[in-house]
Design a protein around this motif. Sequence first.
Motif, PDB file in Angstrom:
ATOM      1  N   LEU A   1       4.573   0.833 -14.980  1.00  9.77           N
ATOM      2  CA  LEU A   1       5.007   0.004 -13.841  1.00  9.77           C
ATOM      3  C   LEU A   1       4.746  -1.469 -14.134  1.00  9.77           C
ATOM      4  O   LEU A   1       5.380  -2.358 -13.556  1.00  9.77           O
ATOM      5  N   SER A   2       3.752  -1.719 -14.982  1.00  5.25           N
ATOM      6  CA  SER A   2       3.439  -3.073 -15.425  1.00  5.25           C
ATOM      7  C   SER A   2       3.130  -4.044 -14.281  1.00  5.25           C
ATOM      8  O   SER A   2       3.573  -5.184 -14.269  1.00  5.25           O
ATOM      9  N   VAL A   3       2.407  -3.538 -13.292  1.00  3.66           N
ATOM     10  CA  VAL A   3       1.890  -4.405 -12.217  1.00  3.66           C
ATOM     11  C   VAL A   3       0.384  -4.151 -12.102  1.00  3.66           C
ATOM     12  O   VAL A   3      -0.092  -3.074 -12.473  1.00  3.66           O
ATOM     13  N   PRO A   4      -0.361  -5.134 -11.577  1.00  2.00           N
ATOM     14  CA  PRO A   4      -1.808  -4.924 -11.437  1.00  2.00           C
ATOM     15  C   PRO A   4      -2.108  -3.823 -10.420  1.00  2.00           C
ATOM     16  O   PRO A   4      -1.618  -3.866  -9.296  1.00  2.00           O
ATOM     17  N   LEU A   5      -2.884  -2.856 -10.834  1.00  2.00           N
ATOM     18  CA  LEU A   5      -3.245  -1.735  -9.959  1.00  2.00           C
ATOM     19  C   LEU A   5      -4.682  -1.335 -10.251  1.00  2.00           C
ATOM     20  O   LEU A   5      -5.115  -1.375 -11.410  1.00  2.00           O
ATOM     21  N   GLY A   6      -5.399  -0.919  -9.220  1.00  2.00           N
ATOM     22  CA  GLY A   6      -6.693  -0.295  -9.441  1.00  2.00           C
ATOM     23  C   GLY A   6      -6.488   1.207  -9.604  1.00  2.00           C
ATOM     24  O   GLY A   6      -5.570   1.767  -9.008  1.00  2.00           O
ATOM     25  N   VAL A   7      -7.339   1.837 -10.400  1.00  2.00           N
ATOM     26  CA  VAL A   7      -7.210   3.289 -10.585  1.00  2.00           C
ATOM     27  C   VAL A   7      -8.583   3.951 -10.477  1.00  2.00           C
ATOM     28  O   VAL A   7      -9.552   3.502 -11.089  1.00  2.00           O
ATOM     29  N   PHE A   8      -8.641   5.000  -9.660  1.00  2.00           N
ATOM     30  CA  PHE A   8      -9.819   5.866  -9.573  1.00  2.00           C
ATOM     31  C   PHE A   8      -9.474   7.186 -10.247  1.00  2.00           C
ATOM     32  O   PHE A   8      -8.355   7.685 -10.101  1.00  2.00           O
TER      33      PHE A   8
ATOM     34  N   THR B   1       6.998  -1.951  -5.681  1.00  2.00           N
ATOM     35  CA  THR B   1       7.477  -2.888  -4.658  1.00  2.00           C
ATOM     36  C   THR B   1       6.328  -3.344  -3.765  1.00  2.00           C
ATOM     37  O   THR B   1       6.216  -4.527  -3.421  1.00  2.00           O
ATOM     38  N   LEU B   2       5.457  -2.406  -3.402  1.00  2.00           N
ATOM     39  CA  LEU B   2       4.328  -2.758  -2.530  1.00  2.00           C
ATOM     40  C   LEU B   2       3.417  -3.776  -3.203  1.00  2.00           C
ATOM     41  O   LEU B   2       2.968  -4.728  -2.568  1.00  2.00           O
ATOM     42  N   VAL B   3       3.133  -3.581  -4.484  1.00  2.48           N
ATOM     43  CA  VAL B   3       2.265  -4.538  -5.189  1.00  2.48           C
ATOM     44  C   VAL B   3       2.951  -5.904  -5.185  1.00  2.48           C
ATOM     45  O   VAL B   3       2.323  -6.926  -4.879  1.00  2.48           O
ATOM     46  N   ASN B   4       4.241  -5.933  -5.463  1.00  2.00           N
ATOM     47  CA  ASN B   4       4.953  -7.215  -5.474  1.00  2.00           C
ATOM     48  C   ASN B   4       4.975  -7.846  -4.078  1.00  2.00           C
ATOM     49  O   ASN B   4       4.792  -9.050  -3.932  1.00  2.00           O
ATOM     50  N   ASN B   5       5.165  -7.022  -3.031  1.00  2.00           N
ATOM     51  CA  ASN B   5       5.249  -7.561  -1.668  1.00  2.00           C
ATOM     52  C   ASN B   5       3.909  -7.956  -1.086  1.00  2.00           C
ATOM     53  O   ASN B   5       3.846  -8.643  -0.073  1.00  2.00           O
ATOM     54  N   SER B   6       2.829  -7.489  -1.689  1.00  2.71           N
ATOM     55  CA  SER B   6       1.527  -7.853  -1.133  1.00  2.71           C
ATOM     56  C   SER B   6       1.120  -9.227  -1.640  1.00  2.71           C
ATOM     57  O   SER B   6       0.035  -9.705  -1.336  1.00  2.71           O
ATOM     58  N   SER B   7       2.007  -9.881  -2.341  1.00  2.00           N
ATOM     59  CA  SER B   7       1.807 -11.240  -2.880  1.00  2.00           C
ATOM     60  C   SER B   7       0.488 -11.335  -3.638  1.00  2.00           C
ATOM     61  O   SER B   7      -0.137 -12.381  -3.665  1.00  2.00           O
ATOM     62  N   TYR B   8       0.059 -10.212  -4.157  1.00  2.00           N
ATOM     63  CA  TYR B   8      -1.167 -10.200  -4.952  1.00  2.00           C
ATOM     64  C   TYR B   8      -2.393 -10.671  -4.181  1.00  2.00           C
ATOM     65  O   TYR B   8      -3.366 -11.124  -4.735  1.00  2.00           O
TER      66      TYR B   8
ATOM     67  N   LYS C   1     -12.237 -10.166   3.108  1.00  2.00           N
ATOM     68  CA  LYS C   1     -11.557 -10.162   1.815  1.00  2.00           C
ATOM     69  C   LYS C   1     -12.511 -10.355   0.640  1.00  2.00           C
ATOM     70  O   LYS C   1     -12.090 -10.471  -0.495  1.00  2.00           O
ATOM     71  N   SER C   2     -13.788 -10.447   0.938  1.00  2.00           N
ATOM     72  CA  SER C   2     -14.713 -10.704  -0.162  1.00  2.00           C
ATOM     73  C   SER C   2     -14.948  -9.509  -1.094  1.00  2.00           C
ATOM     74  O   SER C   2     -15.319  -9.699  -2.235  1.00  2.00           O
ATOM     75  N   PRO C   3     -14.700  -8.262  -0.641  1.00  2.00           N
ATOM     76  CA  PRO C   3     -15.208  -7.141  -1.432  1.00  2.00           C
ATOM     77  C   PRO C   3     -14.710  -7.051  -2.854  1.00  2.00           C
ATOM     78  O   PRO C   3     -15.444  -6.630  -3.725  1.00  2.00           O
ATOM     79  N   HIS C   4     -13.480  -7.420  -3.092  1.00  2.00           N
ATOM     80  CA  HIS C   4     -13.024  -7.249  -4.467  1.00  2.00           C
ATOM     81  C   HIS C   4     -12.209  -8.460  -4.911  1.00  2.00           C
ATOM     82  O   HIS C   4     -11.016  -8.554  -4.644  1.00  2.00           O
ATOM     83  N   ASN C   5     -12.861  -9.352  -5.605  1.00  2.00           N
ATOM     84  CA  ASN C   5     -12.200 -10.558  -6.134  1.00  2.00           C
ATOM     85  C   ASN C   5     -11.403 -11.297  -5.057  1.00  2.00           C
ATOM     86  O   ASN C   5     -10.293 -11.762  -5.293  1.00  2.00           O
ATOM     87  N   ASN C   6     -11.994 -11.378  -3.860  1.00  2.00           N
ATOM     88  CA  ASN C   6     -11.339 -12.063  -2.753  1.00  2.00           C
ATOM     89  C   ASN C   6      -9.998 -11.478  -2.360  1.00  2.00           C
ATOM     90  O   ASN C   6      -9.142 -12.182  -1.834  1.00  2.00           O
ATOM     91  N   LYS C   7      -9.828 -10.227  -2.629  1.00  2.97           N
ATOM     92  CA  LYS C   7      -8.599  -9.562  -2.218  1.00  2.97           C
ATOM     93  C   LYS C   7      -8.926  -8.466  -1.221  1.00  2.97           C
ATOM     94  O   LYS C   7     -10.034  -7.938  -1.204  1.00  2.97           O
TER      95      LYS C   7
ATOM     96  N   ARG D   1       2.890  -6.099   7.082  1.00  3.56           N
ATOM     97  CA  ARG D   1       2.260  -7.033   8.033  1.00  3.56           C
ATOM     98  C   ARG D   1       1.000  -7.661   7.427  1.00  3.56           C
ATOM     99  O   ARG D   1       0.078  -8.047   8.142  1.00  3.56           O
ATOM    100  N   ILE D   2       1.025  -7.791   6.093  1.00  6.52           N
ATOM    101  CA  ILE D   2      -0.186  -8.181   5.373  1.00  6.52           C
ATOM    102  C   ILE D   2      -0.709  -9.565   5.808  1.00  6.52           C
ATOM    103  O   ILE D   2      -1.911  -9.810   5.804  1.00  6.52           O
ATOM    104  N   THR D   3       0.194 -10.441   6.245  1.00  4.42           N
ATOM    105  CA  THR D   3      -0.258 -11.795   6.613  1.00  4.42           C
ATOM    106  C   THR D   3      -1.130 -11.758   7.863  1.00  4.42           C
ATOM    107  O   THR D   3      -1.868 -12.700   8.139  1.00  4.42           O
TER     108      THR D   3
END
Length: 403
Positions: free
Chosen positions: A153-160, A126-133, A100-106, A91-93
């Motif tokens: 996985l070769s998708v953009p992800l943050g890591v702690f 799949t979640l990264v792809n479905n979140s439309s970045y 959305k300002s906290p991290h690179n407007n995401k 339901r991301i839309t």
Amino acid sequence: MRNLALLLSTLPPFPFHPSLLPTPFLTVSRSALTRNLEGMQSILSKHPKVRLRPHVKTHKCVEISKLTLTVGGAQGLCFQVMDELEPHIDRITEFDDANKSPHNNKLDFMLTSSVIGKNKLNRLKTLVNNSSYTTLISVLVDDINNLKQLIDLSVPLGVFIEIDVGQNRCGVNVDDIQGLKTVELLAKTIQDPTNKLEFRGIHAYQGALQHVRLESERSSLVQAQSVATAEKVKNYLLQSSNITSPLITGAGTGSFLHELSGGVHNEVQPGSYIFMDTDYLANSNPPPFEHSLWILGTVLSNATGRACCDIGSKAVDLVSGVPKFTQGMTSKYFENMEYESGGDEHGVLSPTKEGAEILNVGDLVHAVPCHIDPTVNLHSEIAVINDAGDVEDIWEVHRSCGR
Ligand code: PLP
Ligand code: MN
């Protein structure tokens, strides 16, 4: 959603009186919820460098997530399991108004867990792809092989990087130099520019200390464990490899005031403050939040002279303790009544003194749980109660066995 539609088909249009709900049913007071959101912002206004990232594990409800991000001052969200994150990305839309300002407007969504096993790694991709970045999803890591799986996985992800700050469950043990070197290796690997990962910082959460009753003891244990350990790791990364940790994150409702005064954490992750429970309110000098969530029940019988209601172990978590009953949707407990489990679907309310409230068959009762998160997880919906005392909405809860 089918269940909710089915339920709504049995109910009148909003608003209606809560007595028309099937019980046991979770009810939230919109005004108490709003006061808790405001209370948190008022505390954090005195710590302008600290971000608020509320934990969704308490409510598992997309509508409440939206509130925390639009009017609740949150700059991101924590999720414990994929079963909580997935409905949000679905339901991301609807998160258009969110901060959305906290991290690179995401949007800044974080799973406070490592992602282990093929099923969950595939779902994460799949979640990264479905979140439309439009959302940066971040996860925890404490193991180099798992980190390589995230890279693959070769998708953009943050890591702690998760460190153990005294709870002895997950996280790199940094008691000795070997542990610090493991953290250093993880950080360097995350930062390698040939992968798509971004180093977000250090996860330093100590849940067990939140229930230490005495404030002075709670405070000194938090300083000695979560704060001191996080500071040691942060300084080591900086001195050994010139690596800056953007976020030092952790802290829940029972302890976040102490992490705030420790001055090392620049992000807190409280969840329970939204609803509160009797356990946190039993701490000495608890944070200034109030009950906003009640299990609405019905008295089924008083044939034995004790009121038997429909709140049993399938409606309230009993592991940490029994619920307390209040006079309506208030924080005023009935002092002369004691709850005893009557099994899966029953709870027995015994008067402890002469003159205790008499409850008749059909009366509604309001219970506040000892431990909020596992109680909410027993339910599929929350009814929202307005100031007139009527149900104005019903929100879906994405309960899960922890997947
Ligand atoms: N962060 C993490 C990693 C947690 O596991 C929890 C709760 O268990 C929280 C934050 C939120 O804590 P609380 O609900 O006590 O505020
Ligand atoms: Mn909890």
